[in-house]
Design a protein around this motif. Structure first.
Motif, PDB file in Angstrom:
ATOM      1  N   ARG A  34       0.847  -1.184   0.000  1.00 36.55           N
ATOM      2  CA  ARG A  34       0.000   0.000   0.000  1.00 36.55           C
ATOM      3  C   ARG A  34       0.885   1.236   0.000  1.00 36.55           C
ATOM      4  O   ARG A  34       2.036   1.193   0.373  1.00 36.55           O
ATOM      5  CB  ARG A  34      -0.954  -0.003   1.180  1.00 36.55           C
ATOM      6  N   HIS A  56      -7.643   2.941   0.976  1.00 33.73           N
ATOM      7  CA  HIS A  56      -7.555   1.621   1.605  1.00 33.73           C
ATOM      8  C   HIS A  56      -8.789   1.288   2.434  1.00 33.73           C
ATOM      9  O   HIS A  56      -8.735   1.107   3.640  1.00 33.73           O
ATOM     10  CB  HIS A  56      -6.282   1.510   2.447  1.00 33.73           C
ATOM     11  N   ASP A  68      -7.746   0.456  -3.233  1.00 36.11           N
ATOM     12  CA  ASP A  68      -6.711   1.452  -2.953  1.00 36.11           C
ATOM     13  C   ASP A  68      -7.308   2.846  -2.819  1.00 36.11           C
ATOM     14  O   ASP A  68      -6.882   3.631  -1.972  1.00 36.11           O
ATOM     15  CB  ASP A  68      -5.655   1.440  -4.064  1.00 36.11           C
TER      16      ASP A  68
END
Length: 154
Positions: A34, A56, A68
């Motif tokens: 991430r 997220h 995302d």
């Protein structure tokens, strides 16, 4: 009795444990999942275009998949996919070492992506996939058009 790492490896997408060296294991553990450079650049471009979003998040309750970038009211979930990890048709490489493990891992990721897109669609969401190799400006423009279009239609 099995160690926790052996159990974790077996749960790893149902493939056999990866036989690797300590150097490779250390390098792979440093791979970010991430806030990658591409993801952050895309978020900056979207923000500069006046779009606001969450990062997220799980778009749909009960579906254990995290997007995302999430545009809640427009019901758009953006996934930034790495060329290696998601088997990009243009840039995918198939490692020779541990080839069976990696083939199963990447194919498993692809299957999960298809399943995620279908589950989101069932719940009224649109999954947008951005490859890490895409130009950020082009990807941000595409995502922006989709989000604005869904907002106008909604």
């Amino acid at each position: 009795m099995t160690s926790p790492s052996e159990t974790t490896q077996r749960k790893n997408d149902g493939v056999n444990p990866l036989e690797t060296t300590p150097d490779v294991r250390a390098r792979m553990s440093r791979q970010k999942s991430r806030d990658t450079q591409v993801e952050v650049a895309l978020r900056r471009a979207l923000h500069a275009a006046g779009l606001r979003y969450r990062v997220h998040r799980r778009p749909v309750k009960g579906v254990r998949r995290e997007a995302d970038i999430v545009f809640g009211p427009a019901r758009v979930a953006v996934f930034v996919d790495g060329c290696f990890w998601h088997g990009c048709p243009e840039h995918a490489t198939w490692p020779r070492r541990n080839a069976e493990f990696w083939r199963a891992k990447i194919e498993g990721n692809r299957s999960r992506d298809v399943d995620t897109d279908a589950r989101l669609a069932e719940a009224g969401w649109l999954a947008v996939r951005v490859w890490e190799h895409e130009k950020v400006e082009a990807a941000a423009g595409r995502v922006g058009e989709i989000v604005r279009g869904r907002r106008a239609a909604g």
